[in-house]
Design a protein around this motif. Structure first.
Motif, PDB file in Angstrom:
ATOM      1  N   ALA A   1       0.831  -1.212   0.000  1.00  0.00           N
ATOM      2  CA  ALA A   1       0.000   0.000   0.000  1.00  0.00           C
ATOM      3  C   ALA A   1       0.860   1.255   0.000  1.00  0.00           C
ATOM      4  CB  ALA A   1      -0.926  -0.011   1.217  1.00  0.00           C
ATOM      5  N   ALA A   2       1.893   1.284   0.850  1.00  0.00           N
ATOM      6  CA  ALA A   2       2.751   2.470   0.936  1.00  0.00           C
ATOM      7  C   ALA A   2       3.462   2.744  -0.372  1.00  0.00           C
ATOM      8  CB  ALA A   2       3.768   2.297   2.064  1.00  0.00           C
ATOM      9  N   ASN A   3       3.888   1.680  -1.051  1.00  0.00           N
ATOM     10  CA  ASN A   3       4.623   1.863  -2.301  1.00  0.00           C
ATOM     11  C   ASN A   3       3.757   2.438  -3.415  1.00  0.00           C
ATOM     12  OD1 ASN A   3       7.092   1.007  -1.280  1.00  0.00           O
ATOM     13  ND2 ASN A   3       6.720  -1.140  -1.775  1.00  0.00           N
ATOM     14  N   LEU A   4       2.438   2.399  -3.252  1.00  0.00           N
ATOM     15  CA  LEU A   4       1.553   3.059  -4.211  1.00  0.00           C
ATOM     16  C   LEU A   4       1.645   4.578  -4.104  1.00  0.00           C
ATOM     17  CD1 LEU A   4      -1.697   0.893  -3.891  1.00  0.00           C
ATOM     18  CD2 LEU A   4      -0.039   0.837  -5.763  1.00  0.00           C
ATOM     19  N   ILE A   5       2.083   5.068  -2.944  1.00  0.00           N
ATOM     20  CA  ILE A   5       2.116   6.508  -2.697  1.00  0.00           C
ATOM     21  C   ILE A   5       3.475   7.105  -3.017  1.00  0.00           C
ATOM     22  CG2 ILE A   5       1.768   8.321  -0.988  1.00  0.00           C
ATOM     23  CD1 ILE A   5      -0.773   6.822  -1.632  1.00  0.00           C
ATOM     24  N   GLY A   6       4.537   6.543  -2.435  1.00  0.00           N
ATOM     25  CA  GLY A   6       5.855   7.126  -2.648  1.00  0.00           C
ATOM     26  C   GLY A   6       6.890   6.471  -1.754  1.00  0.00           C
ATOM     27  N   ASN A   7       7.982   7.206  -1.486  1.00  0.00           N
ATOM     28  CA  ASN A   7       9.085   6.655  -0.689  1.00  0.00           C
ATOM     29  C   ASN A   7       9.301   7.429   0.601  1.00  0.00           C
ATOM     30  OD1 ASN A   7      10.163   9.009  -1.644  1.00  0.00           O
ATOM     31  ND2 ASN A   7      11.921   8.081  -2.672  1.00  0.00           N
ATOM     32  N   GLY A   8       8.245   8.089   1.076  1.00  0.00           N
ATOM     33  CA  GLY A   8       8.336   8.858   2.312  1.00  0.00           C
ATOM     34  C   GLY A   8       7.946   8.032   3.525  1.00  0.00           C
ATOM     35  N   LEU A   9       7.288   8.696   4.483  1.00  0.00           N
ATOM     36  CA  LEU A   9       6.826   8.070   5.726  1.00  0.00           C
ATOM     37  C   LEU A   9       5.313   7.949   5.685  1.00  0.00           C
ATOM     38  CD1 LEU A   9       7.233   7.149   8.716  1.00  0.00           C
ATOM     39  CD2 LEU A   9       6.987   9.577   9.338  1.00  0.00           C
TER      40      LEU A   9
END
Length: 491
Positions: free
Chosen positions: A424-432
């Motif tokens: 799920a996080a990798n769908l958004i970007g490489n942040g927090l």
């Protein structure tokens, strides 16, 4: 079939005979994602309004969730909404304007720019630069009384253009859609201290004062200077090397302006603008998770004209209604009958064109997995408030109660929970990001993705201790070192 798709609010805004490309109503595009399965159209959004949470805004936001290429992007829409958000572009644009004018004041106080072209052909370079900054179909540029600088930039709807202005737009549209799609240029400019943005007045900050102080202490041991800055310190942001936002983010408040300015300065920032736009809106997340194959509760997007009949049959006997950008369990309502559904939906539609209806999944706790740079950082169970179905129970008098928590090592959390959180996080970007999930006999389901997750030493850091803060500082350090090395190599 053409790879171009033109979105309009009303059929008369652009007639089919005026363009060889498919014309579709915005509402049809929003509710019929399945029409574009396996396709990646180039979309031009000709909404009558791009205001926040309007259908025009959602068309651009959902296009990005679906992997479609669109003009204008949600980021351009947001930045053009207020001068404070596009002010960082004005110095460059004013220089380009005067170069094209040969240093002579413009006789026209209003400039019509469409797809990077101006009716005044002498302003070709300025118009191209303006479109590079803000990819909107039609922009109205108001110049100051002196005719030498920009006073306002506004996206306008082509439906309001008449006569030669209308024909100018149609000509520009035709020329633009005959070209190959060109992605906008990334605008970053180079600039080792860390600014932490906080709001002393915030009731529910994502990190308490004591946790921020602990972060600063750990950072100092790592050779990083930390300063706290507030909502009125935008002008001094460029004095720092990186920005960490520790106040609740929203694209219509000061946090977005700080993130945007940081990006313009080339500063590593958590949270970045793209993550803010994506994570603060549940409508976008619903589409993004569907496209990315991330398991989520059954969810429907509703507008004010959507028939409510059959909603309980499709989603279950209890339905949760959510405002797209609500936070901390606010603007989230559980409804069990048609009367409650109508009442709550009406309240929510007063502020937004679209709302979320989701199946109710009762659990004793929610998972929260923190993901940093694509890797799991912490694992917590947030327990429901006593006698309530959410982790925070808000009372009518403004008071609230919270459930307890259980923090564990990543290795002790179920592997499937961790893997889904990473996906799920990798769908958004490489942040927090903080990935909220529910787990029941049917599986694991992502409820939402937070771009600004809580970080407290005694909760999320209960297992990691200071390693939590070292990981955050390390994220910034890695990016700053890369940038410095790139400058050395270039030099």
């Amino acid at each position: 079939m053409s790879d171009w798709l033109i979105l309009v609010e009303h059929a008369g805004d652009l007639a089919q005979h005026e363009t060889p490309h498919k014309v579709m109503r915005i509402r049809d595009y929003i509710v019929n994602a399945q029409l574009f399965t396996g396709r990646r159209p180039n979309i031009i959004n000709l909404a009558r309004s791009y205001s926040y949470q309007s259908k025009g805004y959602y068309a651009s936001l959902l296009a990005e969730a679906r992997g479609h290429r669109i003009v204008p992007t949600a980021q351009s829409v947001v930045e053009l909404s207020r001068k404070g958000l596009y002010a960082q572009a004005l110095p460059d644009l004013n220089v380009a304007l005067m170069k094209d004018l040969g240093g002579v004041a413009s006789e026209d106080r209003h400039l019509l720019i469409s797809f990077g072209q101006c009716q005044n052909k002498a302003l070709a370079k300025f118009s191209k630069l303006l479109f590079d900054w803000f990819r909107a179909p039609v922009l109205d540029v108001t110049l100051s009384a002196s005719g030498r600088e920009i006073q306002q930039i506004k996206a306008i709807s082509p439906h309001a253009l008449k006569n030669e202005d209308r024909q100018f737009f149609l000509d520009c549209l035709g020329q633009y859609t005959r070209r190959q799609w060109v992605a906008p240029k990334e605008r970053t400019a180079p600039r080792w201290s860390l600014a932490i943005l906080v709001d002393p007045k915030e009731e529910f900050p994502p990190s308490s004062k004591s946790s921020v102080q602990r972060l600063a202490s750990v950072a100092a041991k790592m050779g990083v200077e930390v300063d706290l800055i507030g909502p009125n310190d935008l002008a001094s942001l460029a004095e720092y090397d990186a920005l960490f936002i520790r106040t609740t983010t929203a694209i219509d408040n000061f946090t977005y302006r700080f993130a945007r300015r940081a990006e313009q300065e080339g500063m590593p920032v958590i949270d970045d603008c793209r993550s803010m736009i994506r994570c603060t809106n549940k409508v976008f997340l619903k589409e993004l998770m569907e496209q990315g194959g991330v398991p989520a509760p059954k969810t429907e997007i509703l507008d004010a004209s959507t028939p409510m009949t059959g909603l309980f049959e499709r989603l279950g006997s209890t339905v949760v209604l959510k405002a797209p950008d609500g936070s901390f369990s606010r603007q989230v309502h559980k409804v069990t009958n048609e009367a409650e559904l109508a009442k709550r939906a009406k309240e929510l539609f007063a502020d937004t064109a679209l709302i979320i209806a989701q199946e109710f999944m009762p659990t004793d706790y929610d998972w929260r997995i923190g993901v940093l740079d694509g890797e799991p950082l912490f694992a917590c169970k947030y327990k429901m408030a006593r006698g309530h179905w959410q982790i925070i129970k808000h009372e009518a008098d403004g008071k609230y109660t919270e459930g307890g928590f259980e923090t564990m090592a990543i290795a002790d959390a179920p592997p499937a929970v961790i893997e889904i959180a990473k996906k799920a996080a990798n769908l958004i970007g490489n942040g927090l990001y903080g990935i909220d999930m529910k787990q029941n006999e049917s599986g694991i389901f992502v409820i939402e993705i937070n771009d600004n997750p809580n970080l407290e030493s005694e909760v999320e850091g209960a297992v990691l201790k200071d390693e939590l803060w070292r990981a955050i500082i390390g994220w910034f350090s890695t990016r700053l070192e890369r940038r410095m090395n790139a400058v050395k190599v270039k030099g």
